[in-house]
Scaffold this motif. Structure first.
Motif, PDB file in Angstrom:
ATOM      1  N   VAL A  19      39.618  41.050  24.876  1.00 54.00           N
ATOM      2  CA  VAL A  19      41.021  41.270  24.529  1.00 54.00           C
ATOM      3  C   VAL A  19      41.755  39.930  24.502  1.00 54.00           C
ATOM      4  CG1 VAL A  19      43.193  42.356  25.236  1.00 54.00           C
ATOM      5  CG2 VAL A  19      41.041  43.617  25.442  1.00 54.00           C
ATOM      6  N   GLY A  20      41.571  39.130  25.544  1.00 55.16           N
ATOM      7  CA  GLY A  20      42.190  37.802  25.583  1.00 55.16           C
ATOM      8  C   GLY A  20      41.720  36.926  24.440  1.00 55.16           C
ATOM      9  N   MET A  69      51.163  36.269  24.722  1.00 51.30           N
ATOM     10  CA  MET A  69      50.453  37.519  25.000  1.00 51.30           C
ATOM     11  C   MET A  69      49.081  37.244  25.614  1.00 51.30           C
ATOM     12  SD  MET A  69      51.317  40.133  21.907  1.00 51.30           S
ATOM     13  CE  MET A  69      51.903  39.142  20.544  1.00 51.30           C
ATOM     14  N   ARG A  70      48.398  36.225  25.118  1.00 59.83           N
ATOM     15  CA  ARG A  70      47.091  35.862  25.675  1.00 59.83           C
ATOM     16  C   ARG A  70      47.223  35.455  27.138  1.00 59.83           C
ATOM     17  NH1 ARG A  70      43.818  32.158  27.418  1.00 59.83           N
ATOM     18  NH2 ARG A  70      45.503  30.678  27.568  1.00 59.83           N
ATOM     19  N   ASP A  71      48.217  34.625  27.426  1.00 55.15           N
ATOM     20  CA  ASP A  71      48.441  34.199  28.808  1.00 55.15           C
ATOM     21  C   ASP A  71      48.826  35.376  29.700  1.00 55.15           C
ATOM     22  OD1 ASP A  71      47.784  31.579  28.479  1.00 55.15           O
ATOM     23  OD2 ASP A  71      49.830  30.815  28.566  1.00 55.15           O
ATOM     24  N   TYR A  72      49.695  36.239  29.210  1.00 54.49           N
ATOM     25  CA  TYR A  72      50.111  37.404  29.999  1.00 54.49           C
ATOM     26  C   TYR A  72      48.915  38.297  30.294  1.00 54.49           C
ATOM     27  CZ  TYR A  72      52.758  41.463  31.506  1.00 54.49           C
ATOM     28  OH  TYR A  72      53.245  42.499  32.239  1.00 54.49           O
ATOM     29  N   VAL A  75      46.529  36.704  32.953  1.00 60.74           N
ATOM     30  CA  VAL A  75      47.040  36.712  34.329  1.00 60.74           C
ATOM     31  C   VAL A  75      47.133  38.126  34.894  1.00 60.74           C
ATOM     32  CG1 VAL A  75      49.077  36.211  35.740  1.00 60.74           C
ATOM     33  CG2 VAL A  75      48.285  34.541  34.072  1.00 60.74           C
ATOM     34  N   ASN A  76      47.652  39.071  34.101  1.00 64.42           N
ATOM     35  CA  ASN A  76      47.967  40.406  34.611  1.00 64.42           C
ATOM     36  C   ASN A  76      46.978  41.498  34.218  1.00 64.42           C
ATOM     37  OD1 ASN A  76      50.497  39.558  35.779  1.00 64.42           O
ATOM     38  ND2 ASN A  76      51.221  39.389  33.682  1.00 64.42           N
ATOM     39  N   MET A  77      46.149  41.243  33.212  1.00 66.83           N
ATOM     40  CA  MET A  77      45.220  42.254  32.685  1.00 66.83           C
ATOM     41  C   MET A  77      45.953  43.549  32.311  1.00 66.83           C
ATOM     42  SD  MET A  77      42.494  40.878  32.259  1.00 66.83           S
ATOM     43  CE  MET A  77      40.870  40.439  32.712  1.00 66.83           C
TER      44      MET A  77
END
Length: 91
Positions: A19-20, A69-72, A75-77
């Motif tokens: 997803v990332g 969005m990738r960073d979020y 970090v949070n999955m």
């Protein structure tokens, strides 16, 4: 001691985080499209240049949001729903 000692500018992704990785690929594709639109703008007829400029701006805004969005996600999955809606409103 610096304020940014424990702050990472780029979230780390697992190697099997598809997803990332999809957010990353989306970001790079949008950035490449932006570069294409901006760099080739002078090769188009004058009547199309504003449209090409707007296309470049839209894909650049989308690239920035996909990066966030990738960073979020990393970090949070969790699904970055807020960033998706902001991206849709702006683009």
């Amino acid at each position: 001691m610096s304020l940014f000692t424990n702050f990472s500018l780029v979230a780390k992704m697992a190697t099997n985080d598809y997803v990332g990785f999809t957010f990353f690929v989306g970001c790079m594709a949008m950035m490449a499209a932006s570069a294409f639109f901006f760099l080739s703008m002078n090769h188009f007829d004058k009547k199309w240049r504003v449209s090409i400029l707007v296309s470049g701006l839209i894909t650049f805004i989308a690239a920035v949001h996909y990066w966030y969005m990738r960073d979020y996600w990393a970090v949070n999955m969790e699904s970055p729903t807020f960033f998706r809606y902001v991206d849709w409103v702006l683009t």
